[in-house]
Design a protein around this motif. Structure first.
Motif, PDB file in Angstrom:
ATOM      1  N   GLN A  37       0.818  -1.209   0.000  1.00 48.61           N
ATOM      2  CA  GLN A  37       0.000   0.000   0.000  1.00 48.61           C
ATOM      3  C   GLN A  37       0.855   1.263   0.000  1.00 48.61           C
ATOM      4  O   GLN A  37       0.477   2.252  -0.598  1.00 48.61           O
ATOM      5  N   SER A  38       1.999   1.240   0.680  1.00 45.87           N
ATOM      6  CA  SER A  38       2.836   2.442   0.740  1.00 45.87           C
ATOM      7  C   SER A  38       3.749   2.514  -0.476  1.00 45.87           C
ATOM      8  O   SER A  38       4.186   1.484  -1.006  1.00 45.87           O
ATOM      9  N   ASN A  93      -5.549  -8.213   2.411  1.00 44.92           N
ATOM     10  CA  ASN A  93      -5.720  -7.272   1.313  1.00 44.92           C
ATOM     11  C   ASN A  93      -6.689  -6.162   1.731  1.00 44.92           C
ATOM     12  O   ASN A  93      -7.773  -6.422   2.225  1.00 44.92           O
ATOM     13  N   GLY A  94      -6.268  -4.919   1.553  1.00 42.70           N
ATOM     14  CA  GLY A  94      -7.104  -3.786   1.911  1.00 42.70           C
ATOM     15  C   GLY A  94      -7.051  -3.421   3.380  1.00 42.70           C
ATOM     16  O   GLY A  94      -7.632  -2.423   3.798  1.00 42.70           O
ATOM     17  N   ASP A  99       0.787  -3.963   4.881  1.00 40.77           N
ATOM     18  CA  ASP A  99       2.203  -3.664   4.680  1.00 40.77           C
ATOM     19  C   ASP A  99       3.069  -4.268   5.787  1.00 40.77           C
ATOM     20  O   ASP A  99       4.158  -4.775   5.512  1.00 40.77           O
TER      21      ASP A  99
END
Length: 163
Positions: A37-38, A93-94, A99
């Motif tokens: 995500q990052s 996920n999500g 992370d």
């Protein structure tokens, strides 16, 4: 009667193991980058993909030094570690914890590699494979640096976000 196995045989077997592992890692890193995500995580996984390509090339040089073809041998350990990483991607996920989970999975890979390269360096030294040692040491240093970067990334943002 079968011939007795030697440290040379063990060195080659372990070299094949880590060669297979590096090739599997090379395939997995883009998936981890897509899942991260990052932006720092995405960039880190892609940077390590490029490093991994160089590590594979160095392993091929070590195979040349010992006069053997560069061939991998299925590494159950790395398959299990990669499978765990894929489970994290699916299950988180999500999630804000994704992370942190990816970093954890990546560090499991790094720790496996650090163990393997440390062993290969010791054995190369014992076997007098002087030309192989700097190649293996360069890769070990990269793996250790990646592990440190992952720790910094986890501590700087991912773990707090996951909490």
């Amino acid at each position: 009667m079968a011939t007795q196995k030697t440290l040379d045989d063990l060195f080659l077997d372990t070299l094949k193991d880590i060669y297979y592992a590096e090739k599997q890692i090379l395939k997995t890193l883009p998936k981890m980058a897509r899942a991260a995500q990052s932006q720092e995580g995405k960039a880190g996984f892609l940077q390590h993909r490029d490093e991994t390509q160089g590590q594979i090339e160095r392993l091929e040089q070590v195979f040349e030094i010992i006069g053997k073809p560069a061939r991998g041998k299925t590494c159950e350990a790395i398959q299990g570690i990669i499978s765990e990483g894929e489970e994290i991607i699916e299950e988180f996920n999500g999630s804000p914890a994704l992370d942190a989970g990816l970093i954890s999975a990546a560090q499991a890979v790094e720790h496996y590699e650090i163990a393997r390269y440390g062993t290969l360096i010791a054995w190369a030294n014992q076997l007098g494979l002087r030309d192989a040692i700097p190649l293996l040491k360069q890769t070990l240093a990269e793996e250790e640096a990646t592990d440190k970067k992952l720790t910094q990334l986890a501590m700087a943002a991912a773990n707090a976000k996951a909490a």
